[in-house]
Write an enzyme that holds these catalytic residues in place. Structure first.
Site, PDB file in Angstrom:
ATOM      1  N   ASN A   9      34.141  41.694  31.532  1.00 45.37           N
ATOM      2  CA  ASN A   9      34.441  40.429  31.702  1.00 45.37           C
ATOM      3  C   ASN A   9      33.401  39.697  30.790  1.00 45.37           C
ATOM      4  O   ASN A   9      32.193  39.642  30.713  1.00 45.37           O
ATOM      5  CB  ASN A   9      34.059  40.198  32.963  1.00 45.37           C
ATOM      6  CG  ASN A   9      34.237  38.564  33.410  1.00 45.37           C
ATOM      7  OD1 ASN A   9      34.406  37.830  32.362  1.00 45.37           O
ATOM      8  ND2 ASN A   9      33.997  38.012  34.452  1.00 45.37           N
ATOM      9  N   ARG A  90      39.133  40.992  31.691  1.00 47.27           N
ATOM     10  CA  ARG A  90      39.355  39.836  32.248  1.00 47.27           C
ATOM     11  C   ARG A  90      39.584  38.584  31.301  1.00 47.27           C
ATOM     12  O   ARG A  90      38.876  38.416  30.634  1.00 47.27           O
ATOM     13  CB  ARG A  90      38.156  39.395  33.315  1.00 47.27           C
ATOM     14  CG  ARG A  90      38.739  38.170  34.011  1.00 47.27           C
ATOM     15  CD  ARG A  90      37.549  37.651  34.792  1.00 47.27           C
ATOM     16  NE  ARG A  90      37.798  36.598  35.636  1.00 47.27           N
ATOM     17  CZ  ARG A  90      37.100  35.610  36.341  1.00 47.27           C
ATOM     18  NH1 ARG A  90      35.709  36.043  36.431  1.00 47.27           N
ATOM     19  NH2 ARG A  90      37.376  34.757  37.009  1.00 47.27           N
ATOM     20  N   HIS A 179      41.315  32.281  39.160  1.00 47.49           N
ATOM     21  CA  HIS A 179      41.079  33.132  40.219  1.00 47.49           C
ATOM     22  C   HIS A 179      42.257  33.833  40.985  1.00 47.49           C
ATOM     23  O   HIS A 179      41.977  34.376  41.831  1.00 47.49           O
ATOM     24  CB  HIS A 179      40.198  32.400  41.331  1.00 47.49           C
ATOM     25  CG  HIS A 179      38.950  31.804  41.418  1.00 47.49           C
ATOM     26  ND1 HIS A 179      38.772  30.437  41.837  1.00 47.49           N
ATOM     27  CD2 HIS A 179      37.980  32.106  40.461  1.00 47.49           C
ATOM     28  CE1 HIS A 179      37.426  30.218  41.450  1.00 47.49           C
ATOM     29  NE2 HIS A 179      37.127  31.089  40.401  1.00 47.49           N
ATOM     30  N   ARG A 240      31.345  21.217  39.958  1.00 48.43           N
ATOM     31  CA  ARG A 240      32.624  20.604  39.442  1.00 48.43           C
ATOM     32  C   ARG A 240      33.132  19.613  40.620  1.00 48.43           C
ATOM     33  O   ARG A 240      33.207  20.142  41.838  1.00 48.43           O
ATOM     34  CB  ARG A 240      33.897  21.465  39.245  1.00 48.43           C
ATOM     35  CG  ARG A 240      33.539  22.441  37.944  1.00 48.43           C
ATOM     36  CD  ARG A 240      34.792  23.333  37.812  1.00 48.43           C
ATOM     37  NE  ARG A 240      34.079  24.721  37.411  1.00 48.43           N
ATOM     38  CZ  ARG A 240      34.657  25.876  37.618  1.00 48.43           C
ATOM     39  NH1 ARG A 240      35.663  25.756  38.078  1.00 48.43           N
ATOM     40  NH2 ARG A 240      33.896  26.812  37.589  1.00 48.43           N
ATOM     41  N   GLU A 383      37.117  41.517  42.259  1.00 49.72           N
ATOM     42  CA  GLU A 383      38.046  41.379  41.082  1.00 49.72           C
ATOM     43  C   GLU A 383      38.093  42.570  40.143  1.00 49.72           C
ATOM     44  O   GLU A 383      39.125  42.628  39.531  1.00 49.72           O
ATOM     45  CB  GLU A 383      37.451  39.991  40.376  1.00 49.72           C
ATOM     46  CG  GLU A 383      37.878  38.737  41.223  1.00 49.72           C
ATOM     47  CD  GLU A 383      37.394  37.643  40.876  1.00 49.72           C
ATOM     48  OE1 GLU A 383      36.213  37.256  40.969  1.00 49.72           O
ATOM     49  OE2 GLU A 383      37.984  36.777  40.028  1.00 49.72           O
TER      50      GLU A 383
END
Ligand code: AMP
Length: 395
Positions: A9, A90, A179, A240, A383
């Site tokens: 990643n 990823r 996601h 956010r 993940e």
């Protein structure tokens, strides 16, 4: 010997990696290169319960990847002996092109590059990681696993913004979600926990980490999700805003004299929990609220209100809910947030057992009472394992 996958990643100033046995799900090594391009770098490599650290400068991603490969050689496990059958990368944005993993070739690299305007903070560093890893490990297939893939086939009614069609088409404006690897992994795991085929389940998945998103999964297929063109839309997050009236942007541009870049920074990096109460970490928000801080208490209420709204909306989209799963940093560890997210939702059949909710565990578990209409679960996401399994599924 069982086969392994190296999962990578690659972010703007970091590379996270893990060597995984996709069959057993066990992690043989993992690590992190941080502060790439800064005066002091940091590298951490974990294997066999040992941590090896280095603090030398890491000038660029190529140097970072070389350091990682050196650590595998010096500290182990040696990649030459680990039967690495694929490298799984990823990638955040796969646009309209990918609804599953893909073997990386030069054409795929070109497409990921072309999609960069839709994910300017993520696709370019993802691609840097891919380029460097392909050069250093040329004999292994490299696979891209996209965060958007699980949401690629959302029903058009859910994916389409009510925007001028020509503008939307020309500039690829639609809901892509994010996601997705986590939502898909959790929905599959949840179906196996309740022991019913995914085909008949109406599931809501709440991925509550520093970034946060919700999805509605009906019959194993994503039918709605809270993140949109970018990961800014939807739930309240660490920094956010999540959902906001787009007119806030015009208002600030016209009346506060802020530039587009300043507003982008405000909405993405200085809002959410941080904007409301000063910290992006949920543990700090609880600490402050416990000390009587009114802004932190309100931040918790705003956070929970948005969650309840989404759960209710997705129940309406699917005609009910059978399974509700919590995952990621907050979802897996925070009983208070879980309790406030479902408070008042008994009318949907959503209930939790206080003792089960508060019990500490790293395992997947039920937190609803026995016999409840809706199975409420905590499912730790993984993940990296999902990426490793998707990578081998292509070989
Ligand atoms: P993630 O992005 O999934 O790694 O989640 C990171 C976030 O999880 C942190 O910023 C914290 O807000 C939150 N978190 C981690 N541990 C806890 C905990 N024990 N209680 C509440 N929140 C937590």
């Amino acid at each position: 010997m069982s086969s392994t996958v190296l999962v990578i990643n690659s972010g703007s100033s970091s590379i996270k990696y893990q060597l995984i046995d996709p069959a057993s799900g066990s992690s043989l090594a993992s690590g992190l290169v941080e502060r790439i391009g800064e005066p002091a770098g940091h590298v951490e490599h974990r294997t066999d319960g040992r941590v090896t650290e280095q603090n030398d400068p890491v000038p660029d991603h190529a140097d970072g990847m070389r350091t990682v490969l050196d650590l595998f050689e010096k500290v182990g496990p040696a990649l030459g002996d680990a039967n690495v059958v694929a490298v799984g990368h990823r990638v955040v944005q796969g646009g309209k092109y990918y609804d599953g993993p893909v073997l990386i070739d030069d054409e795929v690299v070109g497409l990921i590059d072309r999609l960069s305007p839709l994910a300017p903070l993520h696709n370019p560093p993802n691609l840097t990681g891919i380029r460097v890893a392909r050069e250093l490990l040329p004999d292994v297939p490299h696979v891209a696993v996209f965060d958007t893939a699980f949401f690629r086939n959302l029903p058009e009614a859910a994916a389409t913004y009510a925007l001028d069609r020509e503008v939307a088409e020309q500039y690829n404006v639609r809901r892509y979600g994010a996601h997705g690897t986590s939502h898909q992994y959790v929905a599959l795991k949840a179906a196996s926990m309740v022991g019913r085929p995914s085909a008949e389940l109406r599931q809501v998945v709440l991925h509550l980490g520093n970034g946060a998103s919700a999805s509605a999964v009906y019959g194993g297929r994503a039918v709605d999700t809270s993140m949109g063109l970018t990961p800014l839309e939807g739930l309240v997050m660490g920094t956010r805003t999540g959902d906001i009236d787009p007119a806030v942007v015009f208002h600030l541009a016209r009346n506060a004299g802020m530039s587009i870049d300043e507003i982008d920074d405000l909405l993405n990096k200085r809002s959410g929990l941080k904007g409301l109460a000063g910290y992006n970490d949920m543990r700090e928000i609880h600490r402050l609220a416990g000390d009587g801080d009114a802004a932190a208490a309100l931040a918790l209420e705003v956070y929970a209100h948005r969650l309840r709204k989404y759960i209710g909306a997705y129940a309406a989209v699917m005609g009910g809910i059978d399974v509700l799963s919590f995952t990621a940093g907050v979802g897996e560890n925070d009983p208070e947030v879980r309790a406030s997210a479902v408070a008042g939702l008994e009318f949907l059949g959503v209930e939790i057992d206080a003792g089960r909710n508060e019990a500490r565990s790293k395992e997947s578990r039920f937190i609803s009472p026995d016999g409840a209409r809706v199975a409420v679960l905590v499912v730790p996401t993984n993940e990296e394992l999902a990426i490793a399994r998707q990578a081998v599924s292509l070989l």
